[in-house]
Design a protein around this motif. Sequence first.
Motif, mmCIF file in Angstrom:
data_model
loop_
_atom_site.group_PDB
_atom_site.id
_atom_site.type_symbol
_atom_site.label_atom_id
_atom_site.label_comp_id
_atom_site.label_asym_id
_atom_site.label_seq_id
_atom_site.Cartn_x
_atom_site.Cartn_y
_atom_site.Cartn_z
ATOM 1 N N LEU B 10 -1.060 -6.184 0.582
ATOM 2 C CA LEU B 10 -0.532 -5.511 1.400
ATOM 3 C C LEU B 10 -1.523 -4.485 1.631
ATOM 4 C CD1 LEU B 10 3.252 -4.639 0.535
ATOM 5 C CD2 LEU B 10 2.515 -4.880 2.722
ATOM 6 N N ARG B 11 -1.992 -4.033 1.101
ATOM 7 C CA ARG B 11 -3.508 -2.875 0.855
ATOM 8 C C ARG B 11 -4.453 -3.567 2.116
ATOM 9 N NH1 ARG B 11 -3.158 -1.650 -4.306
ATOM 10 N NH2 ARG B 11 -4.654 -3.160 -5.177
ATOM 11 N N GLU B 12 -4.965 -5.384 1.582
ATOM 12 C CA GLU B 12 -5.415 -5.742 2.751
ATOM 13 C C GLU B 12 -5.292 -5.386 4.214
ATOM 14 O OE1 GLU B 12 -8.003 -9.935 2.134
ATOM 15 O OE2 GLU B 12 -7.145 -9.191 0.071
ATOM 16 N N LEU B 13 -3.634 -6.355 4.631
ATOM 17 C CA LEU B 13 -3.186 -6.369 5.971
ATOM 18 C C LEU B 13 -3.710 -5.061 6.005
ATOM 19 C CD1 LEU B 13 -0.213 -8.166 4.750
ATOM 20 C CD2 LEU B 13 -1.781 -9.405 5.892
ATOM 21 N N THR B 14 -3.071 -4.147 5.614
ATOM 22 C CA THR B 14 -3.047 -2.788 6.250
ATOM 23 C C THR B 14 -3.979 -0.960 6.089
ATOM 24 O OG1 THR B 14 -1.868 -1.985 4.277
ATOM 25 C CG2 THR B 14 -0.499 -3.106 6.102
ATOM 26 N N GLY B 15 -4.716 -1.658 5.230
ATOM 27 C CA GLY B 15 -5.759 -1.270 4.747
ATOM 28 C C GLY B 15 -5.372 0.280 4.654
ATOM 29 N N ARG B 16 -3.852 0.337 3.780
ATOM 30 C CA ARG B 16 -3.517 1.326 2.688
ATOM 31 C C ARG B 16 -3.119 0.867 1.629
ATOM 32 N NH1 ARG B 16 -0.201 3.359 8.007
ATOM 33 N NH2 ARG B 16 0.700 5.480 7.357
ATOM 34 N N SER B 17 -2.094 2.059 1.302
ATOM 35 C CA SER B 17 -1.315 1.347 0.133
ATOM 36 C C SER B 17 -0.192 2.528 -0.374
ATOM 37 C CB SER B 17 -1.930 2.132 -1.921
ATOM 38 O OG SER B 17 -3.072 2.789 -1.587
ATOM 39 N N GLU B 18 -0.130 3.472 0.553
ATOM 40 C CA GLU B 18 1.400 3.562 0.522
ATOM 41 C C GLU B 18 1.296 4.482 1.948
ATOM 42 O OE1 GLU B 18 2.147 7.817 -1.333
ATOM 43 O OE2 GLU B 18 0.211 6.678 -2.420
ATOM 44 N N PHE B 19 2.691 4.206 2.599
ATOM 45 C CA PHE B 19 2.999 4.637 3.785
ATOM 46 C C PHE B 19 3.430 5.708 3.916
ATOM 47 C CE2 PHE B 19 2.798 0.362 3.314
ATOM 48 C CZ PHE B 19 1.975 -0.627 3.828
ATOM 49 N N GLY B 20 3.940 6.316 3.151
ATOM 50 C CA GLY B 20 4.266 7.694 2.789
ATOM 51 C C GLY B 20 5.713 8.102 4.364
ATOM 52 N N ASP B 21 5.864 9.063 5.178
ATOM 53 C CA ASP B 21 6.084 9.410 6.163
ATOM 54 C C ASP B 21 6.444 8.816 6.883
ATOM 55 O OD1 ASP B 21 4.764 11.667 6.820
ATOM 56 O OD2 ASP B 21 6.236 13.191 5.926
ATOM 57 N N GLY B 22 5.674 8.188 7.219
ATOM 58 C CA GLY B 22 5.339 6.897 8.623
ATOM 59 C C GLY B 22 6.254 5.607 8.706
ATOM 60 N N ALA B 23 5.938 5.051 9.792
ATOM 61 C CA ALA B 23 6.764 4.226 10.569
ATOM 62 C C ALA B 23 7.009 3.316 10.260
ATOM 63 C CB ALA B 23 7.653 3.831 11.926
ATOM 64 N N PHE B 24 6.729 2.337 9.365
ATOM 65 C CA PHE B 24 6.971 0.902 8.770
ATOM 66 C C PHE B 24 7.690 0.043 8.217
ATOM 67 C CE2 PHE B 24 8.043 1.070 3.998
ATOM 68 C CZ PHE B 24 8.198 2.449 4.207
ATOM 69 N N ASN B 25 7.192 -1.235 8.695
ATOM 70 C CA ASN B 25 8.992 -2.582 6.915
ATOM 71 C C ASN B 25 7.959 -3.074 6.644
ATOM 72 O OD1 ASN B 25 11.718 -3.610 7.741
ATOM 73 N ND2 ASN B 25 10.525 -5.179 8.457
ATOM 74 N N ILE B 26 8.463 -3.496 5.422
ATOM 75 C CA ILE B 26 7.912 -4.423 4.603
ATOM 76 C C ILE B 26 8.570 -5.424 4.785
ATOM 77 C CG2 ILE B 26 6.627 -4.834 2.128
ATOM 78 C CD1 ILE B 26 6.099 -1.757 2.913
ATOM 79 N N ARG B 27 8.319 -6.242 5.349
ATOM 80 C CA ARG B 27 8.708 -7.828 4.688
ATOM 81 C C ARG B 27 7.961 -8.653 3.626
ATOM 82 N NH1 ARG B 27 12.615 -11.083 7.845
ATOM 83 N NH2 ARG B 27 12.539 -12.625 7.456
ATOM 84 N N ALA B 28 8.280 -9.054 2.372
ATOM 85 C CA ALA B 28 8.698 -9.783 1.488
ATOM 86 C C ALA B 28 9.002 -10.695 1.146
ATOM 87 C CB ALA B 28 8.676 -8.864 -0.020
ATOM 88 N N ASN B 29 8.883 -11.470 0.602
ATOM 89 C CA ASN B 29 9.854 -13.541 0.873
ATOM 90 C C ASN B 29 10.999 -12.781 1.450
ATOM 91 O OD1 ASN B 29 7.721 -13.947 -0.610
ATOM 92 N ND2 ASN B 29 8.449 -13.902 -2.918
ATOM 93 N N GLY B 30 10.910 -12.938 2.989
ATOM 94 C CA GLY B 30 11.699 -12.561 3.536
ATOM 95 C C GLY B 30 12.618 -11.658 3.463
ATOM 96 N N CYS B 31 12.685 -10.608 2.763
ATOM 97 C CA CYS B 31 13.671 -9.516 3.122
ATOM 98 C C CYS B 31 12.872 -8.131 3.165
ATOM 99 C CB CYS B 31 14.505 -9.556 1.756
ATOM 100 S SG CYS B 31 15.332 -11.006 1.183
ATOM 101 N N SER B 32 13.261 -7.574 3.559
ATOM 102 C CA SER B 32 12.687 -5.950 3.644
ATOM 103 C C SER B 32 12.211 -5.618 2.499
ATOM 104 C CB SER B 32 13.736 -4.758 4.239
ATOM 105 O OG SER B 32 13.292 -3.556 4.897
#
Lengths: 256, 306
Positions: B10-32
Amino acid sequence: MIQIRNLAYTAKTDEGEREILRGIDLDIPDGRLIVVTGPNGGGKSTLARLVAGIAKPSGGSIVFDGRDITGASITERARLGIGFAFQQPVRFKGLKVMDLLAIAAGRTLAKSEACDYLVSVGLCANDYLQREVNSSLSGGELKRIEIATVIAKASKVSIFDEPEAGIDLWSFQSLIDTFRNMRRTIANSSIVIISHQERILAIADEIVVIKDGLIARHGPKAAILPSLIGTSMAAPGCPKFGRGDVPVITEGKIHA
Amino acid sequence: MLSEIQKKMLRELTGRSEFGDGAFNIRANGCSAGRHSTKGIRIEPKPNGAGLDVYIEPGLRDDNVSIPVVMTESGLKEEVYNDFHVGEGAVVTITAGCGIHNCGREDSQHDGIHRFFIGRGSRVKYVEKHIGEGDGAGRRILNPVTEVYQEEDSVLEMEMTQIRGVDETERTTKAALKAGARLAVRERLMTGARERAVSHYAVTLDGAGAVADIVSRGVARGDSVQTLDLKIVGNAPCRGHTECDSIIMDRGHIVAVPTLEAADIDAQLVHEAAIGKIAGDQLDKLMSLGLTAAEAEARIIEGFLS
Ligand SMILES: Nc1ncnc2c1ncn2[C@@H]1O[C@H](COP(=O)(O)OP(=O)(O)O)[C@@H](O)[C@H]1O
Ligand SMILES: [Mg+2]
């Protein structure tokens, strides 16, 4: 100190083999500034490429500070202390001027240090550090950046192949100051400049004239320079097309 | 809970390790594995669960949204449909991408179908990275489909990077631009081993003053094969430029297929394509500055793909 002995280079061409260098003997002592001149096609760049390891000689030897480097790679020679500014600088897509200078210096450079190198070749550093070394740069800009990389490398022996090409008169003096500076700042360093420019010949300790793959003349500046100019003055007809034994100087430029 | 491998990807993909209160969706192994909407950016799952609708409010200034995907389970195959609705005049950066870590014997495959509805006068930057890793025999497969609909005077910059470990990829990007819209694509592709990559572009310039600039740089090493199929169609007074620039190494194989199609006398379309090995004098120069041959090669490639 570089000792070149009986150095030969034979190129394979479509018409067969061609002798480009036919046995060069030359010492480049520590602390000397040597200017190599002579007609186009005489073999000056070939000699420089052999010393830098970019081409392999067909005979003879090169010894650097007592060590035989005739078979050494380009990298080994660079690391031992040989620097070489190409006559035709190379372009790189995606590499920035700052990247090249840092590679040359062998460490990360502060912006101010990198700027100093560019200023010494007459470039306004802020405009250039983040530029890509690609076809968006003019020939003259590229040439100056090439020289700056060799200055940044700070080698024991630095070879510059026609550094004046594409350099305007205004920057010319600062370039000459830069060569003078290099001698002072790098202990025992020697500089070899391939050039046709009278003002560069004028700062030489020794002058070497290469013609037809051989050293035609070699000696202290005082012994060689007057004869280069003298011959041109004595040459009949248009000196540009004169076919004398040595190059001809007109308006500060030497022609074959 | 995300595993360490997932967090690293995730860090490599987005350049960040947390998303704080910004807008995001993380999908891991088919689930949110986490989702957050903000006042200006609403993320809603599609009714059938097979993707997201992302709504970006008109006039939103300088915000960003990340929707990375990670897969660490061998044998997973999924198709995901994400739609981005960018309101008029919004300025936004969208970060997407997929990391597959496959240590198993079965193939893992993620096919993301992204549609972008880009509102009039908006400015969007889209950054997408694809990475594959893991030493299992199972292949890592990514087949992204991107459809772009640009309204008048909108600007979209796309950066798409895939620089290692994806065994098979077939990427299809289609875009249709209305008057005054601008599209700039920077694609970076490196393949090695026996990897296969195909990238299709079909960009249609339908409105007066539409501009497209598509630059694809690729490096094919090992026994890998790349096919780049770049097409621009000019149906109006417009300007289109495609550039396909490749370095071939080892036993690589590269096919570049440029297509230009004009249906308007004032359509100006240009294509440039070049394939070649690393130039010998580039290696010589960097070696003369003290790099080894291998270091010089790595720097040249790194620069080329930057
Ligand atoms: N690899 C090569 N193959 C064929 N000819 C070469 C090669 N390298 C140099 N030459 C030729 O050798 C001659 C000397 O070249 P060069 O060393 O560049 O001369 P200079 O720098 O003195 O102008 C030229 O005629 C050039 O064309
Ligand atoms: Mg020359």
